[in-house]
Design an enzyme around this catalytic site. Structure first.
Site, PDB file in Angstrom:
ATOM      1  N   GLY A  69       0.825  -1.123  -0.169  1.00 19.86           N
ATOM      2  CA  GLY A  69      -0.055  -0.087   0.114  1.00 19.86           C
ATOM      3  C   GLY A  69       0.520   1.087  -0.176  1.00 19.86           C
ATOM      4  N   SER A  70       2.098   1.121   1.142  1.00 19.42           N
ATOM      5  CA  SER A  70       2.851   2.612   1.170  1.00 19.42           C
ATOM      6  C   SER A  70       3.475   2.879  -0.394  1.00 19.42           C
ATOM      7  CB  SER A  70       3.689   1.608   1.771  1.00 19.42           C
ATOM      8  OG  SER A  70       3.303   1.718   3.023  1.00 19.42           O
ATOM      9  N   ASN A 149      -6.419   5.002   9.906  1.00 19.64           N
ATOM     10  CA  ASN A 149      -6.439   3.710  10.331  1.00 19.64           C
ATOM     11  C   ASN A 149      -5.528   4.217  11.777  1.00 19.64           C
ATOM     12  OD1 ASN A 149      -4.664   5.700   8.770  1.00 19.64           O
ATOM     13  ND2 ASN A 149      -2.722   4.278  10.200  1.00 19.64           N
ATOM     14  N   GLN A 177      -7.623   0.921   4.259  1.00 23.09           N
ATOM     15  CA  GLN A 177      -8.554   0.473   5.135  1.00 23.09           C
ATOM     16  C   GLN A 177     -10.385   0.192   4.943  1.00 23.09           C
ATOM     17  OE1 GLN A 177      -8.012  -0.510   8.463  1.00 23.09           O
ATOM     18  NE2 GLN A 177      -5.851  -0.377   8.398  1.00 23.09           N
ATOM     19  N   HIS A 199      -2.276  -7.471   2.364  1.00 27.39           N
ATOM     20  CA  HIS A 199      -2.671  -7.898   4.030  1.00 27.39           C
ATOM     21  C   HIS A 199      -3.510  -7.344   4.918  1.00 27.39           C
ATOM     22  CE1 HIS A 199       0.788  -4.757   6.737  1.00 27.39           C
ATOM     23  NE2 HIS A 199       0.846  -4.614   5.230  1.00 27.39           N
ATOM     24  N   CYS A 323       7.019   4.026  19.872  1.00 22.31           N
ATOM     25  CA  CYS A 323       8.481   3.893  20.393  1.00 22.31           C
ATOM     26  C   CYS A 323       9.365   4.703  19.788  1.00 22.31           C
ATOM     27  CB  CYS A 323       8.401   2.593  20.945  1.00 22.31           C
ATOM     28  SG  CYS A 323       9.781   3.360  22.483  1.00 22.31           S
TER      29      CYS A 323
END
Ligand SMILES: *Cc1c(COP(=O)(O)O)cnc(C)c1O
Length: 391
Positions: A69-70, A149, A177, A199, A323
């Site tokens: 998708g990216s 998303n 999405q 995916h 993170c």
């Protein structure tokens, strides 16, 4: 284990795995070759393209398979910019796009393009009027995602697309999405380009697709052999594409009823969690919302702690926070919706999929209040709030 992170990825469906397997074993022919061994590979790609096209209301010639998708997002945005740079250098997008869109736009800014990042309202919604106000004579591209998303908000892409058409700007929408969750009919939707990913719909990782409306001319993505109508060179991921086709076939059979089922489970979470836990905010829009995403900010606590505790309880979920090199970065989406850093840090996203049952949702509703109470007991934010605000 209870898996509630389907917006991040999904398990390959057994039917999809079965459809992929031959192309990883006996049917290994290169789809561009001429002997019979290769025919099955070429036919599998044709069939998958046909299926995806039919499912989203497009022509097979408007579907290009990509690596993810990216990649589809990158291709649409960067190729449009470089193709139309003599016509204009202004692009409009929103602050709450996936990083594949945001970072593509930022990369273009480095190259002299100008980007307007529209701010959503507190529910995550971009209004068509905002696009109408921002659009200019030199606007070549508008990119607004269909379904978000992180908070699940669904944008009015029909109205936004109509404005783009009227103003002569191309319209791209990240539909990763929404595929399989909301009905799509691209032939009747004023969108020129769209991104999909296998995916997220029980296909395999490493396969995506780009919808490119017939007649829209943008640069090709990869030079090389003539694959994908000479626009995206490279020997095709035959197994992945065949699996994508099977995943779409499953959606054609069960997608609508499944979306309704997920909506019921989602609403159970959206209502049940704030009922059982004090100081919880439901994020995103109440009605314009993807069927599979329930999202919250649990105040006076950090999302990372919630995820670790949920993991201990065998529940996979996600927090908008990522993170980065040891320091927690609040989600760009939640900050854009107007939440402060402390609140955004308490974000929790539960995203549903085909294997989730009502019993699993009941179990989450049962264990989550205890987890949150324990985390608040040790949270300095909670102690501080009690001291100063008398909660
Ligand atoms: C997952 C996702 C992507 C990226 O898809 P990949 O196939 O993982 O590259 C893009 N946009 C949205 C909205 C997503 O949820």
């Amino acid at each position: 284990m209870i898996y509630l992170d389907h917006a991040a990825t999904t398990q390959v469906a057994p039917e999809v795995f079965a459809a992929m397997k031959p192309f990883l074993q006996d049917q290994y022919g290169n789809p561009s070759s001429w002997y019979r061994l290769a025919h099955a590979s070429a036919a599998a790609i044709d069939e998958a393209r046909q299926r995806l096209a039919e499912y989203v209301g497009a022509s097979p010639r408007e579907i290009y398979f990509t690596g993810c998708g990216s990649e589809s997002d990158n291709w649409a945005i960067k190729a449009t910019a470089w193709t139309l740079r003599d016509k204009g250098r202004h692009i409009i997008t929103s602050q709450i796009e996936h990083h594949a869109v945001l970072h593509s736009c930022q990369a273009l800014e480095q190259d002299g393009f100008e980007v307007t990042y529209l701010a959503p309202d507190s529910t995550g919604l971009i209004a068509p009027e905002q696009v109408a106000e921002a659009i200019r004579d030199d606007t070549i591209l508008v990119s607004i995602m269909h379904g978000n998303n992180e908070v699940g908000t669904v944008h009015p892409i029909e109205e936004i697309g109509a404005i783009c058409r009227e103003q002569g700007a191309l319209f791209h929408s990240d539909m990763v999405q929404t595929l399989g969750k909301l009905p799509l009919n691209l032939a009747d939707t004023p969108v020129d380009m769209a991104a999909f990913s296998a995916h997220k719909v029980h296909g395999s990782k490493g396969v995506g697709a780009m919808y490119l409306r017939r007649g829209v001319k943008i640069r090709k993505l990869l030079d090389g052999g003539g694959q994908e109508s000479d626009r995206r060179a490279g020997t095709e991921n035959v197994a992945g594409i065949a699996g994508f086709g099977k995943a779409i076939e499953l959606l054609q059979e069960h997608g609508d009823t499944e979306s309704l089922r997920l909506t019921v489970l989602r609403d159970k979470l959206l209502e049940g969690i704030p009922e059982r836990i004090p100081h919880v905010i439901v994020t995103g829009h109440r009605t314009r919302r993807l069927p599979h995403i329930a999202s919250f900010c649990i105040r006076y606590i950090e999302g990372e702690g919630i995820l670790l505790s949920l993991d201990d309880a065998d529940i996979c979920a996600s927090s908008g926070s990522a993170c980065t090199s040891g320091s927690l970065e609040a989600s760009h989406v939640l900050l854009a919706l107007g939440y402060d850093h402390a609140t955004a840090h308490g974000s929790l996203r539960l995203s549903l999929g085909r294997d989730n049952t009502e019993e699993e949702i009941d179990h989450v509703l049962e264990v989550l209040p205890g987890i949150i109470a324990r985390l608040r007991e040790i949270s300095p934010l909670w102690a501080d709030a009690q001291r100063h605000r008398g909660i």
